[in-house]
Design a protein around this motif. Structure first.
Motif, PDB file in Angstrom:
ATOM      1  N   VAL A 118       2.887   9.174   0.625  1.00 42.08           N
ATOM      2  CA  VAL A 118       3.438   8.783   1.919  1.00 42.08           C
ATOM      3  C   VAL A 118       3.496   7.258   1.878  1.00 42.08           C
ATOM      4  CG1 VAL A 118       3.021   8.761   4.410  1.00 42.08           C
ATOM      5  CG2 VAL A 118       2.363  10.762   3.062  1.00 42.08           C
ATOM      6  N   PRO A 119       4.627   6.658   2.263  1.00 43.28           N
ATOM      7  CA  PRO A 119       4.706   5.195   2.222  1.00 43.28           C
ATOM      8  C   PRO A 119       3.671   4.534   3.137  1.00 43.28           C
ATOM      9  CG  PRO A 119       6.874   6.175   2.597  1.00 43.28           C
ATOM     10  CD  PRO A 119       5.860   7.265   2.734  1.00 43.28           C
ATOM     11  N   GLY A 120       3.176   3.393   2.710  1.00 43.01           N
ATOM     12  CA  GLY A 120       2.291   2.580   3.540  1.00 43.01           C
ATOM     13  C   GLY A 120       0.897   3.158   3.703  1.00 43.01           C
ATOM     14  N   VAL A 178      12.547  13.417  -6.351  1.00 43.75           N
ATOM     15  CA  VAL A 178      11.129  13.766  -6.423  1.00 43.75           C
ATOM     16  C   VAL A 178      10.654  14.170  -5.028  1.00 43.75           C
ATOM     17  CG1 VAL A 178       8.808  12.897  -6.909  1.00 43.75           C
ATOM     18  CG2 VAL A 178      10.731  12.170  -8.326  1.00 43.75           C
ATOM     19  N   PRO A 179      10.037  15.353  -4.903  1.00 43.29           N
ATOM     20  CA  PRO A 179       9.472  15.738  -3.613  1.00 43.29           C
ATOM     21  C   PRO A 179       8.249  14.892  -3.273  1.00 43.29           C
ATOM     22  CG  PRO A 179       9.759  17.653  -5.039  1.00 43.29           C
ATOM     23  CD  PRO A 179       9.949  16.434  -5.881  1.00 43.29           C
ATOM     24  N   ASN A 180       8.184  14.437  -2.062  1.00 44.90           N
ATOM     25  CA  ASN A 180       7.025  13.746  -1.527  1.00 44.90           C
ATOM     26  C   ASN A 180       6.778  14.307  -0.126  1.00 44.90           C
ATOM     27  OD1 ASN A 180       5.630  11.853  -3.244  1.00 44.90           O
ATOM     28  ND2 ASN A 180       7.588  10.809  -3.451  1.00 44.90           N
ATOM     29  N   TRP A 181       6.001  13.624   0.679  1.00 43.73           N
ATOM     30  CA  TRP A 181       5.595  14.193   1.972  1.00 43.73           C
ATOM     31  C   TRP A 181       5.744  13.195   3.099  1.00 43.73           C
ATOM     32  CZ3 TRP A 181       5.034  19.228   1.984  1.00 43.73           C
ATOM     33  CH2 TRP A 181       4.811  19.838   0.743  1.00 43.73           C
ATOM     34  N   GLU A 182       5.894  13.728   4.297  1.00 45.35           N
ATOM     35  CA  GLU A 182       5.849  12.911   5.508  1.00 45.35           C
ATOM     36  C   GLU A 182       5.200  13.735   6.606  1.00 45.35           C
ATOM     37  OE1 GLU A 182      10.272  13.679   7.396  1.00 45.35           O
ATOM     38  OE2 GLU A 182       9.933  11.918   6.166  1.00 45.35           O
ATOM     39  N   VAL A 183       4.648  13.016   7.577  1.00 44.70           N
ATOM     40  CA  VAL A 183       3.999  13.682   8.701  1.00 44.70           C
ATOM     41  C   VAL A 183       5.052  14.421   9.507  1.00 44.70           C
ATOM     42  CG1 VAL A 183       2.720  13.292  10.846  1.00 44.70           C
ATOM     43  CG2 VAL A 183       2.156  11.953   8.787  1.00 44.70           C
ATOM     44  N   GLU A 184       4.743  15.645   9.862  1.00 42.42           N
ATOM     45  CA  GLU A 184       5.655  16.441  10.688  1.00 42.42           C
ATOM     46  C   GLU A 184       5.576  15.943  12.112  1.00 42.42           C
ATOM     47  OE1 GLU A 184       8.100  19.826  10.741  1.00 42.42           O
ATOM     48  OE2 GLU A 184       6.183  20.612  10.047  1.00 42.42           O
ATOM     49  N   ALA A 185       6.712  15.628  12.681  1.00 48.09           N
ATOM     50  CA  ALA A 185       6.738  15.091  14.049  1.00 48.09           C
ATOM     51  C   ALA A 185       6.529  16.175  15.085  1.00 48.09           C
ATOM     52  CB  ALA A 185       8.046  14.384  14.302  1.00 48.09           C
ATOM     53  N   PRO A 243      -0.081  18.634  10.090  1.00 45.57           N
ATOM     54  CA  PRO A 243       1.146  19.214   9.532  1.00 45.57           C
ATOM     55  C   PRO A 243       1.975  18.176   8.774  1.00 45.57           C
ATOM     56  CG  PRO A 243       0.915  19.782  11.857  1.00 45.57           C
ATOM     57  CD  PRO A 243      -0.113  18.735  11.549  1.00 45.57           C
ATOM     58  N   MET A 244       2.503  18.600   7.633  1.00 45.44           N
ATOM     59  CA  MET A 244       3.352  17.760   6.791  1.00 45.44           C
ATOM     60  C   MET A 244       4.615  18.537   6.444  1.00 45.44           C
ATOM     61  SD  MET A 244       1.426  15.021   6.328  1.00 45.44           S
ATOM     62  CE  MET A 244       1.998  14.135   4.892  1.00 45.44           C
ATOM     63  N   ARG A 245       5.662  17.796   6.090  1.00 47.50           N
ATOM     64  CA  ARG A 245       6.866  18.444   5.571  1.00 47.50           C
ATOM     65  C   ARG A 245       7.343  17.658   4.362  1.00 47.50           C
ATOM     66  NH1 ARG A 245      11.835  17.190   9.732  1.00 47.50           N
ATOM     67  NH2 ARG A 245      11.741  14.950   9.519  1.00 47.50           N
ATOM     68  N   VAL A 246       8.043  18.364   3.495  1.00 46.05           N
ATOM     69  CA  VAL A 246       8.508  17.737   2.267  1.00 46.05           C
ATOM     70  C   VAL A 246       9.595  16.712   2.588  1.00 46.05           C
ATOM     71  CG1 VAL A 246      10.316  19.435   1.716  1.00 46.05           C
ATOM     72  CG2 VAL A 246       9.143  18.226  -0.132  1.00 46.05           C
ATOM     73  N   ARG A 247       9.590  15.635   1.824  1.00 48.98           N
ATOM     74  CA  ARG A 247      10.602  14.582   1.889  1.00 48.98           C
ATOM     75  C   ARG A 247      11.085  14.388   0.456  1.00 48.98           C
ATOM     76  NH1 ARG A 247       7.537  10.045   2.264  1.00 48.98           N
ATOM     77  NH2 ARG A 247       8.050   9.431   0.154  1.00 48.98           N
ATOM     78  N   PRO A 252       0.825  -1.203   0.000  1.00 48.72           N
ATOM     79  CA  PRO A 252       0.000   0.000   0.000  1.00 48.72           C
ATOM     80  C   PRO A 252       0.869   1.267   0.000  1.00 48.72           C
ATOM     81  CG  PRO A 252       0.198  -0.798   2.244  1.00 48.72           C
ATOM     82  CD  PRO A 252       0.954  -1.766   1.362  1.00 48.72           C
ATOM     83  N   TYR A 253       0.270   2.349  -0.466  1.00 50.10           N
ATOM     84  CA  TYR A 253       0.850   3.677  -0.345  1.00 50.10           C
ATOM     85  C   TYR A 253      -0.293   4.668  -0.248  1.00 50.10           C
ATOM     86  CZ  TYR A 253       0.019   3.969  -5.404  1.00 50.10           C
ATOM     87  OH  TYR A 253      -0.561   3.945  -6.649  1.00 50.10           O
ATOM     88  N   THR A 254      -0.001   5.822   0.287  1.00 46.85           N
ATOM     89  CA  THR A 254      -1.029   6.825   0.497  1.00 46.85           C
ATOM     90  C   THR A 254      -0.735   8.045  -0.369  1.00 46.85           C
ATOM     91  OG1 THR A 254      -1.392   6.043   2.744  1.00 46.85           O
ATOM     92  CG2 THR A 254      -2.195   8.259   2.228  1.00 46.85           C
ATOM     93  N   VAL A 255      -1.684   8.399  -1.214  1.00 52.97           N
ATOM     94  CA  VAL A 255      -1.585   9.611  -2.025  1.00 52.97           C
ATOM     95  C   VAL A 255      -2.148  10.749  -1.185  1.00 52.97           C
ATOM     96  CG1 VAL A 255      -2.324  10.759  -4.148  1.00 52.97           C
ATOM     97  CG2 VAL A 255      -1.852   8.298  -4.159  1.00 52.97           C
ATOM     98  N   VAL A 256      -1.384  11.836  -1.083  1.00 57.35           N
ATOM     99  CA  VAL A 256      -1.779  12.940  -0.215  1.00 57.35           C
ATOM    100  C   VAL A 256      -1.778  14.257  -0.994  1.00 57.35           C
ATOM    101  CG1 VAL A 256       0.572  13.338   0.652  1.00 57.35           C
ATOM    102  CG2 VAL A 256      -1.378  13.987   2.041  1.00 57.35           C
TER     103      VAL A 256
END
Length: 141
Positions: free
Chosen positions: A109-111, A134-141, A120-124, A90-94
């Motif tokens: 976002v993976p998984g 390629v820019p993607n996203w991850e949850v901001e900790a 909140p998100m930040r670029v990965r 699986p992967y999550t399109v955000v």
């Protein structure tokens, strides 16, 4: 200017065309670890999606400017049914509303990410062995 991080991947499933006149600056900035959008040099209008002529003033010159790599979740969907071998599930399109700039970008976002609207998100930056990034996203900790 971006606060994103690099994430080395074995391979990106499909590589972007990095020398395209309209979008090449986006991927060149990503290689440098920057999230960039195109702006009209005459009036400063954000040109998103990138285009050759400014819809605000008719100007034909533009430039890529680094923007903050932070935003908030607008919407998402988790893909669980594989439709192409290059995209294992699986992967999550955000869909992310950027902070400080009136723009919305899509990424992944993976998984199976547990997200909430407004989270909140930040670029990965996902970087392939050949340097394609390629820019993607991850949850901001």
């Amino acid at each position: 200017m971006s606060d994103g991080i690099f994430h080395d991947v074995v391979a990106l499933p499909l590589l972007p065309v990095e020398d395209d006149h309209d979008t090449g600056g986006f991927f060149a900035a990503a290689r440098r670890g920057e999230l960039a959008l195109r702006f009209c040099t005459a009036c400063g209008q954000l040109l998103h999606l990138p285009r050759q002529v400014c819809f605000s003033c008719g100007g034909i010159r533009s430039e890529w400017r680094a923007v903050p790599g932070r935003g908030r979740v607008h919407a998402w969907t988790t893909v669980t049914h594989q439709v192409h071998p290059a995209f294992p599930t699986p992967y999550t399109v955000v869909l992310v509303d950027l902070d400080e700039v009136d723009a919305r970008l899509v990424g992944s976002v993976p998984g199976e990410a547990e997200l909430e609207v407004g989270q909140p998100m930040r670029v990965r930056f996902d970087r392939a062995p050949d340097g394609t990034t390629v820019p993607n996203w991850e949850v901001e900790a």
